[in-house]
Motif scaffolding. Structure first.
Motif, PDB file in Angstrom:
ATOM      1  N   LYS A   1       0.852  -1.190   0.000  1.00  0.00           N
ATOM      2  CA  LYS A   1       0.000   0.000   0.000  1.00  0.00           C
ATOM      3  C   LYS A   1       0.885   1.236   0.000  1.00  0.00           C
ATOM      4  O   LYS A   1       1.748   1.395   0.856  1.00  0.00           O
ATOM      5  CB  LYS A   1      -0.910   0.028   1.214  1.00  0.00           C
TER       6      LYS A   1
ATOM      7  N   ASN B   1      -3.779   7.151  -2.495  1.00  0.00           N
ATOM      8  CA  ASN B   1      -3.545   5.777  -2.009  1.00  0.00           C
ATOM      9  C   ASN B   1      -3.615   4.813  -3.178  1.00  0.00           C
ATOM     10  O   ASN B   1      -4.444   4.974  -4.078  1.00  0.00           O
ATOM     11  CB  ASN B   1      -4.609   5.370  -0.986  1.00  0.00           C
TER      12      ASN B   1
ATOM     13  N   ASP C   1      -3.131   0.367  -3.730  1.00  0.00           N
ATOM     14  CA  ASP C   1      -2.768  -0.986  -3.310  1.00  0.00           C
ATOM     15  C   ASP C   1      -2.340  -1.768  -4.543  1.00  0.00           C
ATOM     16  O   ASP C   1      -3.056  -1.777  -5.552  1.00  0.00           O
ATOM     17  CB  ASP C   1      -3.953  -1.694  -2.644  1.00  0.00           C
TER      18      ASP C   1
END
Length: 139
Positions: free
Chosen positions: A38, A86, A88
Motif C-alpha cells: 500500500k 492511495n 494498493d
C-alpha cells in the motif's frame, strides 16, 4: 531376514514411479506468493504532485535498468493534509521492487509525506519539503 530380489525390485520401481508422479503434479515454475503493498502520499499543505510507483515486479534487474519507466507508472494528483493519494498493488518481491516517489512543483514546499506498507505493516516513511521517497531497497 532376506527379501527376494524381485520383491526389492518391485518396491524400488513403485517408489520411483510414485516419486515421478508426485513431482509431475508440481508446476515447473511455481510462483512466489504475492504481498499487498500500500502506497500513501499526502502533504501538509495543498500540493499538485507527480507520483511514480512500482505496480509490477520486473522480470529481472537487466530488464528494469534497460527501461525503468516501463515498470514505473506516473500519476498526477492533488493532495493535502486531508486529501491522500492511495494505491494498493500486489508484488512478489516488495523488498526489491516496492517504491513510491512524490515530486512537488518547483518553488513550492508543501512538506510531502509518503508511507509504504507491506502486508499491513508500515516498513518505510519519508517526509521532505518538496518531495518524498519510500522504498525498502536502497536505490
Amino acid at each position: 531376514m532376506k527379501f527376494p530380489t524381485t520383491l526389492l525390485r518391485f518396491v524400488a520401481v513403485t517408489v520411483l514411479a510414485a516419486s515421478a508422479l508426485a513431482g509431475a503434479s508440481v508446476p515447473a515454475t511455481a510462483q512466489a506468493p504475492l504481498h499487498n503493498v500500500k502506497y500513501t502520499v499526502f502533504a501538509e499543505g495543498p500540493a499538485f504532485l507527480k507520483i511514480f510507483y512500482r505496480d509490477i515486479d520486473p522480470p529481472n534487474w537487466a530488464d528494469y535498468s534497460h527501461n525503468p519507466y516501463v515498470y514505473t507508472p506516473k500519476v498526477e494528483a492533488d493532495v493535502g493534509p486531508d486529501q491522500q493519494w492511495n494505491l494498493d498493488v500486489q508484488l512478489a518481491n516488495p523488498e526489491d521492487w516496492a517504491m513510491v516517489v512524490a515530486q512537488g512543483e518547483p518553488g513550492l514546499t508543501p512538506n510531502v509525506h509518503c508511507i509504504l506498507a507491506v502486508d499491513g505493516v508500515v516498513v518505510k516513511t519519508d517526509q521532505r519539503p518538496k518531495g518524498a521517497l519510500c522504498s525498502i531497497r536502497n536505490w
